[in-house]
Write a protein that holds these residues in place. Sequence first.
Motif, mmCIF file in Angstrom:
data_model
loop_
_atom_site.group_PDB
_atom_site.id
_atom_site.type_symbol
_atom_site.label_atom_id
_atom_site.label_comp_id
_atom_site.label_asym_id
_atom_site.label_seq_id
_atom_site.Cartn_x
_atom_site.Cartn_y
_atom_site.Cartn_z
ATOM 1 N N GLU A 81 0.840 -1.222 0.086
ATOM 2 C CA GLU A 81 -0.164 0.042 -0.080
ATOM 3 C C GLU A 81 0.819 1.349 0.038
ATOM 4 O O GLU A 81 0.541 2.210 -0.564
ATOM 5 C CB GLU A 81 -0.850 0.031 1.143
ATOM 6 C CG GLU A 81 -2.003 -0.960 1.082
ATOM 7 C CD GLU A 81 -2.868 -1.233 2.300
ATOM 8 O OE1 GLU A 81 -3.828 -2.145 2.297
ATOM 9 O OE2 GLU A 81 -2.423 -0.766 3.383
ATOM 10 N N CYS A 84 2.206 1.778 -3.647
ATOM 11 C CA CYS A 84 0.927 2.268 -4.289
ATOM 12 C C CYS A 84 0.653 3.488 -4.257
ATOM 13 O O CYS A 84 0.522 4.369 -5.269
ATOM 14 C CB CYS A 84 -0.495 1.308 -4.017
ATOM 15 S SG CYS A 84 -0.475 -0.410 -4.446
ATOM 16 N N ARG A 145 -11.353 -2.640 -1.500
ATOM 17 C CA ARG A 145 -12.216 -1.271 -1.323
ATOM 18 C C ARG A 145 -12.204 -0.673 0.076
ATOM 19 O O ARG A 145 -12.193 0.447 0.244
ATOM 20 C CB ARG A 145 -13.768 -1.514 -1.749
ATOM 21 C CG ARG A 145 -13.702 -1.521 -3.444
ATOM 22 C CD ARG A 145 -15.396 -1.655 -3.768
ATOM 23 N NE ARG A 145 -15.439 -1.582 -5.074
ATOM 24 C CZ ARG A 145 -15.477 -0.765 -6.106
ATOM 25 N NH1 ARG A 145 -15.098 0.627 -5.592
ATOM 26 N NH2 ARG A 145 -15.450 -0.704 -7.508
ATOM 27 N N ARG A 147 -9.750 -1.100 2.006
ATOM 28 C CA ARG A 147 -8.239 -0.739 2.085
ATOM 29 C C ARG A 147 -8.238 0.816 1.607
ATOM 30 O O ARG A 147 -7.633 1.521 2.106
ATOM 31 C CB ARG A 147 -7.313 -1.805 1.683
ATOM 32 C CG ARG A 147 -7.111 -3.022 2.359
ATOM 33 C CD ARG A 147 -6.906 -2.560 4.055
ATOM 34 N NE ARG A 147 -5.731 -1.973 4.353
ATOM 35 C CZ ARG A 147 -5.522 -1.295 5.407
ATOM 36 N NH1 ARG A 147 -6.275 -1.756 6.351
ATOM 37 N NH2 ARG A 147 -4.431 -0.784 5.505
ATOM 38 N N HIS A 148 -8.749 0.781 0.351
ATOM 39 C CA HIS A 148 -9.009 2.035 -0.410
ATOM 40 C C HIS A 148 -9.569 3.163 0.469
ATOM 41 O O HIS A 148 -9.210 4.310 0.676
ATOM 42 C CB HIS A 148 -9.745 1.842 -1.820
ATOM 43 C CG HIS A 148 -9.906 3.217 -2.230
ATOM 44 N ND1 HIS A 148 -11.211 3.510 -2.538
ATOM 45 C CD2 HIS A 148 -9.000 4.026 -2.846
ATOM 46 C CE1 HIS A 148 -10.959 4.679 -3.398
ATOM 47 N NE2 HIS A 148 -9.711 5.152 -3.551
ATOM 48 N N ARG A 152 -7.669 6.429 1.897
ATOM 49 C CA ARG A 152 -8.029 7.908 1.866
ATOM 50 C C ARG A 152 -8.462 8.572 2.914
ATOM 51 O O ARG A 152 -8.144 9.738 3.156
ATOM 52 C CB ARG A 152 -9.368 7.838 0.785
ATOM 53 C CG ARG A 152 -9.016 7.384 -0.694
ATOM 54 C CD ARG A 152 -10.220 7.914 -1.670
ATOM 55 N NE ARG A 152 -10.381 9.271 -1.841
ATOM 56 C CZ ARG A 152 -10.877 9.993 -2.499
ATOM 57 N NH1 ARG A 152 -12.235 9.334 -2.930
ATOM 58 N NH2 ARG A 152 -11.054 11.248 -2.467
ATOM 59 N N LEU A 173 -6.915 9.906 -5.272
ATOM 60 C CA LEU A 173 -6.716 8.460 -5.175
ATOM 61 C C LEU A 173 -8.106 7.857 -5.360
ATOM 62 O O LEU A 173 -8.777 7.285 -4.385
ATOM 63 C CB LEU A 173 -6.101 8.277 -3.714
ATOM 64 C CG LEU A 173 -5.948 6.889 -3.456
ATOM 65 C CD1 LEU A 173 -4.592 6.266 -4.452
ATOM 66 C CD2 LEU A 173 -5.231 6.307 -2.042
ATOM 67 N N CYS A 174 -8.827 7.955 -6.438
ATOM 68 C CA CYS A 174 -9.923 7.552 -6.689
ATOM 69 C C CYS A 174 -9.684 5.994 -6.899
ATOM 70 O O CYS A 174 -8.545 5.363 -6.974
ATOM 71 C CB CYS A 174 -10.604 7.887 -8.008
ATOM 72 S SG CYS A 174 -9.540 7.893 -9.675
ATOM 73 N N TRP A 175 -10.920 5.073 -7.001
ATOM 74 C CA TRP A 175 -10.838 3.655 -6.789
ATOM 75 C C TRP A 175 -9.978 3.310 -8.116
ATOM 76 O O TRP A 175 -9.166 2.397 -7.916
ATOM 77 C CB TRP A 175 -12.065 2.895 -7.023
ATOM 78 C CG TRP A 175 -12.298 1.800 -7.244
ATOM 79 C CD1 TRP A 175 -12.980 1.211 -8.266
ATOM 80 C CD2 TRP A 175 -11.766 0.601 -6.427
ATOM 81 N NE1 TRP A 175 -12.498 -0.276 -8.322
ATOM 82 C CE2 TRP A 175 -12.097 -0.689 -7.009
ATOM 83 C CE3 TRP A 175 -11.155 0.593 -5.582
ATOM 84 C CZ2 TRP A 175 -11.642 -1.831 -6.527
ATOM 85 C CZ3 TRP A 175 -10.799 -0.793 -4.605
ATOM 86 C CH2 TRP A 175 -10.993 -1.875 -5.346
ATOM 87 N N PHE A 178 -6.229 3.857 -7.749
ATOM 88 C CA PHE A 178 -5.776 2.656 -6.530
ATOM 89 C C PHE A 178 -5.550 1.435 -7.226
ATOM 90 O O PHE A 178 -4.681 0.988 -7.154
ATOM 91 C CB PHE A 178 -6.760 3.075 -5.484
ATOM 92 C CG PHE A 178 -6.268 1.865 -4.380
ATOM 93 C CD1 PHE A 178 -5.099 1.893 -3.587
ATOM 94 C CD2 PHE A 178 -7.050 0.792 -4.287
ATOM 95 C CE1 PHE A 178 -4.791 1.263 -2.709
ATOM 96 C CE2 PHE A 178 -6.888 -0.151 -3.315
ATOM 97 C CZ PHE A 178 -5.509 0.130 -2.440
ATOM 98 N N VAL A 179 -6.802 1.024 -8.150
ATOM 99 C CA VAL A 179 -6.497 -0.427 -8.704
ATOM 100 C C VAL A 179 -5.490 -0.417 -9.667
ATOM 101 O O VAL A 179 -4.820 -1.433 -9.626
ATOM 102 C CB VAL A 179 -7.902 -0.879 -9.151
ATOM 103 C CG1 VAL A 179 -7.735 -1.902 -10.103
ATOM 104 C CG2 VAL A 179 -8.976 -0.982 -8.180
ATOM 105 N N TRP A 182 -2.295 -0.594 -7.755
ATOM 106 C CA TRP A 182 -2.334 -1.994 -7.044
ATOM 107 C C TRP A 182 -1.829 -3.342 -7.927
ATOM 108 O O TRP A 182 -1.099 -3.995 -7.894
ATOM 109 C CB TRP A 182 -3.588 -2.095 -6.550
ATOM 110 C CG TRP A 182 -3.710 -3.500 -5.835
ATOM 111 C CD1 TRP A 182 -3.961 -4.989 -6.127
ATOM 112 C CD2 TRP A 182 -3.484 -3.936 -4.374
ATOM 113 N NE1 TRP A 182 -4.066 -6.014 -5.111
ATOM 114 C CE2 TRP A 182 -3.483 -5.243 -4.119
ATOM 115 C CE3 TRP A 182 -2.810 -3.050 -3.544
ATOM 116 C CZ2 TRP A 182 -3.196 -5.649 -2.689
ATOM 117 C CZ3 TRP A 182 -2.813 -3.416 -2.031
ATOM 118 C CH2 TRP A 182 -2.998 -5.014 -1.826
#
Length: 241
Positions: A81, A84, A145, A147-148, A152, A173-175, A178-179, A182
């Motif tokens: 993380e 990331c 999600r 962890r996301h 945030r 850091l939108c989904w 982040f993905v 990752w």
Amino acid sequence: MSENELAALEAWVRANGGTVGPVRARARAARGHGLVTTRAVRVGELLLRVPAALILTDESASRSPLGRALRAALPSATPAELVCAALVHERQLGDASAWAAWLRTVPTEYESAPAWGTSELELLGADALGTPLRARVRAEQAALRERHVALRAALHATHGDGAAACALLADGLCWRAFVSAWCAVHSRAASIGRGAGKASGLALVPMGDLFNHRPGAPTSASYVRSECGCAYVGIVSVLHV
């Protein structure tokens, strides 16, 4: 990723003290992007040496102002993380990033399970074998999600040194971002040893992440803390080109 971007990556590694042996980065539509040999190579021959300063590790990410602030706000942040978060932050900086030449060669779109959407997941429910797999992917996505959301929230809660960078990162850091990070970390990072009694770390090695040797080939990569602070990545078999 274009041939020009790959050439710029190689020039950047060389300009910053790296050594590029008999390999070149090539963009190949049918087989993906990667390094190919320019001649026959000997077993044990050094093909690439990348200075430690160019390598993004969980350790360097943790020591940065952003990393220190994030760890203080979220002690449970994992090494992956932290890398990331650092990767998304550097992408936000664009051409101002010290890793700009490398970032242009790192994909932003992936076909890995964390990035699957509703249409892909629905296809998994077409038979008895697909249904449990779909449930597993959904469970893994749900955990990711969580962890996301935690990351945030932690970024918004930081203060002091690194808070400005954290606030900027939290906004970006939108989904999807982040993905993407990752998937990049989990598909391109190398595991590096840190000596006896210490846990292995993660490292994103510019150019080193383009080695695509054949499955089962005897290969070797090492991270060496030498006086010049360089990391050495050596492949000890002929690449599958």
